[in-house]
Design a protein around this motif. Structure first.
Motif, PDB file in Angstrom:
ATOM      1  N   ARG A  81       1.695  15.110  -8.634  1.00  0.00           N
ATOM      2  CA  ARG A  81       2.352  14.162  -7.727  1.00  0.00           C
ATOM      3  C   ARG A  81       3.445  13.360  -8.429  1.00  0.00           C
ATOM      4  O   ARG A  81       4.437  12.985  -7.817  1.00  0.00           O
ATOM      5  CB  ARG A  81       1.291  13.212  -7.132  1.00  0.00           C
ATOM      6  N   ASN A  82       3.285  13.093  -9.714  1.00  0.00           N
ATOM      7  CA  ASN A  82       4.248  12.267 -10.434  1.00  0.00           C
ATOM      8  C   ASN A  82       5.224  13.074 -11.282  1.00  0.00           C
ATOM      9  O   ASN A  82       5.836  12.545 -12.195  1.00  0.00           O
ATOM     10  CB  ASN A  82       3.508  11.223 -11.275  1.00  0.00           C
ATOM     11  N   THR A  83       5.356  14.356 -10.969  1.00  0.00           N
ATOM     12  CA  THR A  83       6.340  15.187 -11.639  1.00  0.00           C
ATOM     13  C   THR A  83       7.696  14.945 -10.962  1.00  0.00           C
ATOM     14  O   THR A  83       7.775  14.959  -9.734  1.00  0.00           O
ATOM     15  CB  THR A  83       5.953  16.679 -11.548  1.00  0.00           C
ATOM     16  N   ARG A  84       8.717  14.707 -11.757  1.00  0.00           N
ATOM     17  CA  ARG A  84      10.047  14.433 -11.201  1.00  0.00           C
ATOM     18  C   ARG A  84      10.504  15.594 -10.320  1.00  0.00           C
ATOM     19  O   ARG A  84      10.449  16.747 -10.724  1.00  0.00           O
ATOM     20  CB  ARG A  84      11.040  14.218 -12.348  1.00  0.00           C
ATOM     21  N   GLY A  85      10.926  15.276  -9.096  1.00  0.00           N
ATOM     22  CA  GLY A  85      11.394  16.290  -8.159  1.00  0.00           C
ATOM     23  C   GLY A  85      10.352  16.654  -7.120  1.00  0.00           C
ATOM     24  O   GLY A  85      10.655  17.298  -6.119  1.00  0.00           O
ATOM     25  N   CYS A  86       9.105  16.254  -7.351  1.00  0.00           N
ATOM     26  CA  CYS A  86       8.016  16.537  -6.409  1.00  0.00           C
ATOM     27  C   CYS A  86       7.944  15.397  -5.390  1.00  0.00           C
ATOM     28  O   CYS A  86       7.939  14.231  -5.755  1.00  0.00           O
ATOM     29  CB  CYS A  86       6.699  16.658  -7.161  1.00  0.00           C
ATOM     30  N   THR A  87       7.874  15.756  -4.097  1.00  0.00           N
ATOM     31  CA  THR A  87       7.784  14.718  -3.064  1.00  0.00           C
ATOM     32  C   THR A  87       6.357  14.527  -2.571  1.00  0.00           C
ATOM     33  O   THR A  87       6.080  13.587  -1.846  1.00  0.00           O
ATOM     34  CB  THR A  87       8.685  15.045  -1.854  1.00  0.00           C
TER      35      THR A  87
END
Length: 173
Positions: A81-87
């Motif tokens: 969830r907190n990976t950059r680019g993931c909504t």
């Protein structure tokens, strides 16, 4: 058998490979293979002919989506969830809902076919997963689901367990 299930992450357009790569990097760096087993962006090879020139490229089957095979825990949820680019996860209120076996089969995300190098009655060693390092005996093999029913000695008692075929190696005597 692995308790990991397939989930779908929604990403910003064009971020699919970056999100998948970053999740796998976190898994590698923190040795979390037991939580997040596989991350993929389903693609197909497209061949186009334009002005007499043939162009071949990979096209995403589901743009803006990344598939993650994981055991859902607070930690695995947080990583994805907190990976950059993931909504967020696909599901009601961004609550992760695992794909059903039928959905997984229809999407064709599992194309790995494990080679069976053992038979019922063979002594095996479990080489990955939560029972890694245990030895046991093969009771049955379920090729369709890619699993084997084995009996391992746990705490001095014979204990039945279901493991993935790819996690089992025959012990040569």
């Amino acid at each position: 058998m692995s308790e990991a299930k397939w989930y779908i992450l929604h990403t910003y357009s064009g971020y699919e490979n970056k999100v998948a790569g970053n999740i796998m990097k976190v898994v590698e760096n923190n040795n979390l293979h037991h939580l997040i087993e596989e991350v993929m962006v389903p693609t197909e090879t497209v061949v186009e002919e334009h002005d007499g020139k043939t162009k071949t490229y990979e096209s995403k089957l589901f743009p803006s989506y990344v598939y993650v095979k994981m055991i859902l825990t607070d930690e695995s949820w947080y990583i994805c969830r907190n990976t950059r680019g993931c909504t967020g996860f696909v599901g009601p209120g961004s609550k992760p809902i695992p794909l059903t076996d039928e959905e997984v089969k229809n999407l064709g995300v599992t194309t790995k076919v494990a080679e069976i190098s053992f038979a019922v009655g063979d002594t095996i060693k479990i080489v990955s997963g939560s029972l890694e390092g245990f030895e046991g005996t093969v009771d049955s093999i379920d090729e369709e689901n890619g699993t084997a029913q084995v009996t391992v000695s746990m705490f001095g008692r014979p204990t039945p367990a279901t493991v993935e075929i790819s996690a089992v190696q025959k012990v040569e005597i």
